[in-house]
Write a protein that holds these residues in place. Structure first.
Motif, PDB file in Angstrom:
ATOM      1  N   THR A 120       2.029   5.134   0.120  1.00  0.00           N
ATOM      2  CA  THR A 120       1.630   6.379   0.778  1.00  0.00           C
ATOM      3  C   THR A 120       2.101   7.553  -0.072  1.00  0.00           C
ATOM      4  OG1 THR A 120       3.665   6.448   2.021  1.00  0.00           O
ATOM      5  CG2 THR A 120       1.825   5.322   3.045  1.00  0.00           C
ATOM      6  N   SER A 127       0.866  -1.169   0.000  1.00  0.00           N
ATOM      7  CA  SER A 127       0.000   0.000   0.000  1.00  0.00           C
ATOM      8  C   SER A 127       0.910   1.227   0.000  1.00  0.00           C
ATOM      9  CB  SER A 127      -0.884  -0.040   1.249  1.00  0.00           C
ATOM     10  OG  SER A 127      -1.630   1.133   1.335  1.00  0.00           O
ATOM     11  N   ARG A 150       4.003  -8.258  11.748  1.00  0.00           N
ATOM     12  CA  ARG A 150       3.589  -7.377  12.839  1.00  0.00           C
ATOM     13  C   ARG A 150       3.846  -8.060  14.171  1.00  0.00           C
ATOM     14  NH1 ARG A 150      -0.701  -3.818  11.032  1.00  0.00           N
ATOM     15  NH2 ARG A 150      -1.200  -3.650  13.229  1.00  0.00           N
ATOM     16  N   ASN A 177      -4.973  -1.751   3.234  1.00  0.00           N
ATOM     17  CA  ASN A 177      -3.697  -2.412   3.477  1.00  0.00           C
ATOM     18  C   ASN A 177      -3.956  -3.854   3.861  1.00  0.00           C
ATOM     19  OD1 ASN A 177      -0.954  -2.605   3.773  1.00  0.00           O
ATOM     20  ND2 ASN A 177      -0.770  -1.061   5.388  1.00  0.00           N
ATOM     21  N   THR A 221      -1.589  -7.022   5.492  1.00  0.00           N
ATOM     22  CA  THR A 221      -0.273  -7.382   6.009  1.00  0.00           C
ATOM     23  C   THR A 221      -0.356  -8.727   6.687  1.00  0.00           C
ATOM     24  OG1 THR A 221      -0.234  -5.082   6.718  1.00  0.00           O
ATOM     25  CG2 THR A 221       1.702  -6.380   7.199  1.00  0.00           C
TER      26      THR A 221
HETATM   27  C1  LIG Z   1       0.542  -1.250   5.591  1.00  0.00           C
HETATM   28  O1  LIG Z   1       0.967  -2.128   6.607  1.00  0.00           O
HETATM   29  C2  LIG Z   1       2.361  -2.169   6.821  1.00  0.00           C
HETATM   30  C3  LIG Z   1       2.633  -3.192   7.888  1.00  0.00           C
HETATM   31  O2  LIG Z   1       1.819  -3.018   8.988  1.00  0.00           O
HETATM   32  C4  LIG Z   1       2.857  -0.803   7.229  1.00  0.00           C
HETATM   33  O3  LIG Z   1       4.244  -0.845   7.382  1.00  0.00           O
HETATM   34  C5  LIG Z   1       2.471   0.202   6.183  1.00  0.00           C
HETATM   35  O4  LIG Z   1       2.859   1.487   6.587  1.00  0.00           O
HETATM   36  C6  LIG Z   1       0.988   0.175   5.924  1.00  0.00           C
HETATM   37  N1  LIG Z   1       0.691   1.052   4.816  1.00  0.00           N
HETATM   38  C7  LIG Z   1      -0.220   2.010   4.898  1.00  0.00           C
HETATM   39  C8  LIG Z   1      -0.424   2.827   3.697  1.00  0.00           C
HETATM   40  O5  LIG Z   1      -0.858   2.190   5.918  1.00  0.00           O
END
Ligand SMILES: *[C@@H]1O[C@H](CO)[C@@H](O)[C@H](O)[C@H]1NC(C)=O
Ligand SMILES: *[C@@H]1O[C@H](CO)[C@@H](O)[C@H](O)[C@H]1NC(C)=O
Length: 403
Positions: free
Chosen positions: A104, A102, A191, A184, A186
């Motif tokens: 950003t 995902s 985690r 997202n 994961t």
């Molecule tokens: C998606 O999840 C991963 C792992 O938890 C995290 O590192 C990442 O920042 C998340 N991405 C967003 C866009 O929230």
């Protein structure tokens, strides 16, 4: 003796291995580039299909069932690994691989991902470039976000579009809204989760973040209320005020539910487009490689024209100096006889006077002699005998002055 034999054997084995390596592999095919556009704040999933890469391998599969073990490796171009937001998951060499993540706002732009598929039987490789353009999401971050832990899935079981669709369907009943967007996905292993025991039915667990513009339903609020948290701490299930529509496909760990209220960040006013900015039409497609230019004519012109000019100048100069030369004979021919006689008589007279002066035995005039001292009459050559006179002989008068 033993050691020498061993060494010989080892060398032979190495040679044989090298031979098989060269006959087996080293061939690499390149698939055409694949362009992908995606927006920030949405889960991106790209399946690396085994069939596509298997077709690219030159040799046909020798296995009866036709399934070639293929392993995938992906990396950011000219980097050792994938970018931070992207992950690659492949359960085994007989499964497809998934690139997922995902993006950003920090990842806006174009990312070139190089995928390398290796055939584990023949050591053949096939590569493909994925050109991923990330554009900002026009709606921004959804203000209501919830994160669910799905206990009975591995991450690549939730990545296919059908599974995601099923999840959103089940959730929309609980959220009491249809416009849900998966932000997202994961694996729980990333985690802090533990690798499950190799027992049938044990899965890693997957965190799924879902965003929406609609407020949380009472059911979701109940599940994350203080009272529910307390029950969770006691090891009980939280209060459920609604029917869990996820069951039986998805087992949601309700104690790990997180609700997040994202306040809209005041965005700075964007740049104001002045005149001269072209109409935006999707992503910028950089031009392909420039065609090779034919530089030979310009090279020849650069080299040959100065050479030709230099050659012409050489020829002209040579002609002037060698062929147009006017000798003494020509000059004499053009001079009147009386002038020649006059000239030669002057020459003859001078020579005669010189020879007469040489035979005369008189002292030479003082001015023609080397330096001499006025008072003592001593003669010194100031150059060869500098002592005895003033150091700077050049100041001595050439002709003595009377006092
Ligand atoms: C998606 O999840 C991963 C792992 O938890 C995290 O590192 C990442 O920042 C998340 N991405 C967003 C866009 O929230
Ligand atoms: C779920 O939440 C509990 C605490 O509520 C925590 O102990 C546990 O580690 C979480 N599970 C995972 C897989 O993160």
């Amino acid at each position: 003796m033993e050691a020498a034999t061993l060494l010989q054997l080892w060398a032979l084995a190495a040679l044989a291995l090298g031979g098989t390596w060269t006959t087996l592999g080293g061939t690499q095919t390149t698939l055409p580039d694949h362009r992908i556009s995606l927006e920030t704040g949405t889960i991106f999933v790209h399946e690396l299909e085994r069939e596509l890469f298997q077709a690219a391998f030159l040799s046909e599969s020798e296995e009866e069932d036709g399934a070639v073990p293929i392993t995938f490796r992906a990396q950011l171009r000219s980097h050792p690994d994938l970018p931070r937001w992207l992950r690659c998951a492949q359960r085994g060499p007989h499964r497809s691989a998934f690139l997922y993540g995902s993006a950003t706002a920090a990842e806006l732009g174009t990312h070139v991902i190089e995928v390398l598929a290796s055939n584990r039987l023949t050591y053949e490789t096939a590569s493909q470039r994925l050109i991923i353009s990330i554009t900002p999401s026009p709606e921004g971050d959804p203000p209501y976000q919830a994160e669910f832990l799905v206990g009975n899935r591995d991450v690549e079981e939730l990545l296919p579009a059908a599974a995601r669709e099923q999840f959103v369907q089940a959730l929309s009943d609980i959220w009491e809204h249809d416009e849900l967007r998966i932000i997202n996905i994961t694996s729980a292993l990333h985690r802090g989760g533990r690798v499950p025991l190799p027992i049938e039915g044990r899965k890693e667990g997957v965190y799924v973040s879902v965003g929406s513009h609609a407020a949380f339903s009472p059911c979701l609020l109940d599940a994350s209320s203080e009272q529910s948290r307390f029950r969770c701490r006691l090891g009980q299930q939280p209060l459920a005020s609604c029917y869990d529509t996820f069951t039986p496909q998805f087992v949601i760990r309700w104690c790990n539910l997180t609700l997040l209220r994202v306040l809209p960040t005041p965005t700075a006013p964007g740049p104001v487009w002045g005149p001269g900015v072209l109409e935006g039409s999707g992503d910028f497609q950089p031009p392909t490689e420039s065609p090779p230019q034919d530089l030979l004519p310009s090279f020849l012109v650069t080299l040959l024209v100065p050479l030709a000019v230099a050659a012409v100048l050489c020829v002209v100069l040579g002609h002037l100096m060698c062929c147009r030369r006017e000798g003494v004979a020509k000059r004499d021919l053009e001079t009147s006889d009386i002038q020649l006689v006059h000239h030669s008589s002057i020459h003859g007279d001078t020579a005669e006077l010189r020879s007469m002066a040489r035979s005369r035995d008189v002292p030479r005039p003082l001015s023609t002699l080397p330096m001499f001292n006025v008072r003592t009459g001593q003669r010194t050559n100031p150059i060869t005998h500098p002592m005895g006179g003033p150091p700077d002989g050049a100041r001595d008068p050439l002709i003595p002055q009377q006092r």
